[in-house]
Design a protein around this motif. Sequence first.
Motif, PDB file in Angstrom:
ATOM      1  N   LEU A 257       0.832  -1.205   0.000  1.00 12.68           N
ATOM      2  CA  LEU A 257       0.000   0.000   0.000  1.00 12.68           C
ATOM      3  C   LEU A 257       0.868   1.257   0.000  1.00 12.68           C
ATOM      4  N   LEU A 258       1.960   1.229   0.768  1.00  8.71           N
ATOM      5  CA  LEU A 258       2.869   2.371   0.805  1.00  8.71           C
ATOM      6  C   LEU A 258       3.576   2.554  -0.536  1.00  8.71           C
ATOM      7  N   CYS A 259       3.906   1.439  -1.187  1.00 11.01           N
ATOM      8  CA  CYS A 259       4.518   1.512  -2.519  1.00 11.01           C
ATOM      9  C   CYS A 259       3.562   2.149  -3.518  1.00 11.01           C
ATOM     10  N   LEU A 260       2.272   1.810  -3.391  1.00  8.21           N
ATOM     11  CA  LEU A 260       1.260   2.434  -4.250  1.00  8.21           C
ATOM     12  C   LEU A 260       1.220   3.934  -4.012  1.00  8.21           C
TER      13      LEU A 260
ATOM     14  N   ARG B 290       1.769  -3.211  -5.568  1.00  6.86           N
ATOM     15  CA  ARG B 290       3.156  -2.905  -5.191  1.00  6.86           C
ATOM     16  C   ARG B 290       3.955  -2.594  -6.454  1.00  6.86           C
ATOM     17  N   GLY B 291       4.317  -1.353  -6.616  1.00  5.67           N
ATOM     18  CA  GLY B 291       5.094  -0.937  -7.781  1.00  5.67           C
ATOM     19  C   GLY B 291       6.204   0.009  -7.378  1.00  5.67           C
ATOM     20  N   SER B 292       7.009   0.375  -8.342  1.00  6.99           N
ATOM     21  CA  SER B 292       8.148   1.242  -8.099  1.00  6.99           C
ATOM     22  C   SER B 292       7.769   2.714  -8.229  1.00  6.99           C
TER      23      SER B 292
ATOM     24  N   VAL C  45       9.533  -0.586   3.147  1.00  7.54           N
ATOM     25  CA  VAL C  45       9.219   0.090   1.897  1.00  7.54           C
ATOM     26  C   VAL C  45      10.455   0.623   1.201  1.00  7.54           C
ATOM     27  N   PHE C  46      11.422   1.150   1.938  1.00  4.32           N
ATOM     28  CA  PHE C  46      12.615   1.718   1.315  1.00  4.32           C
ATOM     29  C   PHE C  46      13.528   0.628   0.764  1.00  4.32           C
ATOM     30  N   SER C  47      13.634  -0.463   1.493  1.00  2.00           N
ATOM     31  CA  SER C  47      14.417  -1.599   1.012  1.00  2.00           C
ATOM     32  C   SER C  47      13.789  -2.182  -0.249  1.00  2.00           C
TER      33      SER C  47
END
Length: 296
Positions: free
Chosen positions: A47-50, A132-134, A250-252
């Motif tokens: 969710l955070l990646c989104l 989950r994406g970049s 999330v950062f990793s």
Amino acid sequence: MYSNFVNLLEKISTITTPLLFIVIIIELIFLFVGKKIKLKKESLVSLLCLAFGTIPYLLFYASLELNVMNWVYENLRIFTLKNTWYVWLLGFLCYDFMWWVVHYAGHKVRILWCIHGVHHTPKEMNMSVAIRGSLFDFVQYFHILAWLPIIGLNPYMILTIDLLSRLYGVFTHLNETRFRKTPILNKLLITPMLHRVHHSSNSTYLDTNFSNVFSIWDRLFKTYQEELDHVKPVYGITADESKTINTENVFSSQFGLFKDLIKDLKSTNSLSNKIKYLIMPPDWKPSPNNTCKKLA
């Protein structure tokens, strides 16, 4: 004609966006209750990646993408295609083919893999993986849409197809407790079973099932693979890559593959090798006897 497409796109977005999150949350609840999830923070990280990926999209990418598509349509299109059912079918097929091409490149070119690989980091499979994406996804996925207007497909038709295709893509990330075997559907579509294979790091399953909706492209280009009874899917990126990535951070997850690439770039003084590190497959090494293996 543009207004019709815009209205259709707005209606689909209004209905499906909240429904999408509801469905994802319902699946997660069932998986939590059924104790099918071990890495409880992975879905939150997805969710955070989104959220991270939405920032550049809202700031400039959405406008840039549409402006480029409109310019290509107005200045470079070869045909002018009407709003008919067979043009929609053509649009879906062309879109899915471009998805296969761009997706394939995302696995075979290391700098692109550093972007796309974020989506492959989760070690457990459920629909939250789909979001989950970049942060840099727009660099790669821009090319799925931008050039389709050349053949005369209306940009808003393409955006509508993109939305519908991505919604279907969420469904293909269903947990393995559902749609275990779908042999008939596999003949035409990328099913949850086929996409689970795509997310697996087993050597038998690497670099397979790149399409998003139609399985015909993978059959045509010999990248089709069904799940085998004796090979249980192991989700995530390869063992060597996963050593430095925490999928519950999330950062990793976002920058781990880039960190590994930078480390490899610093390991050589050869400009040729540096370039090859960027454009060769992710496991490429500067060795005289090097042979590139398949990668997830």
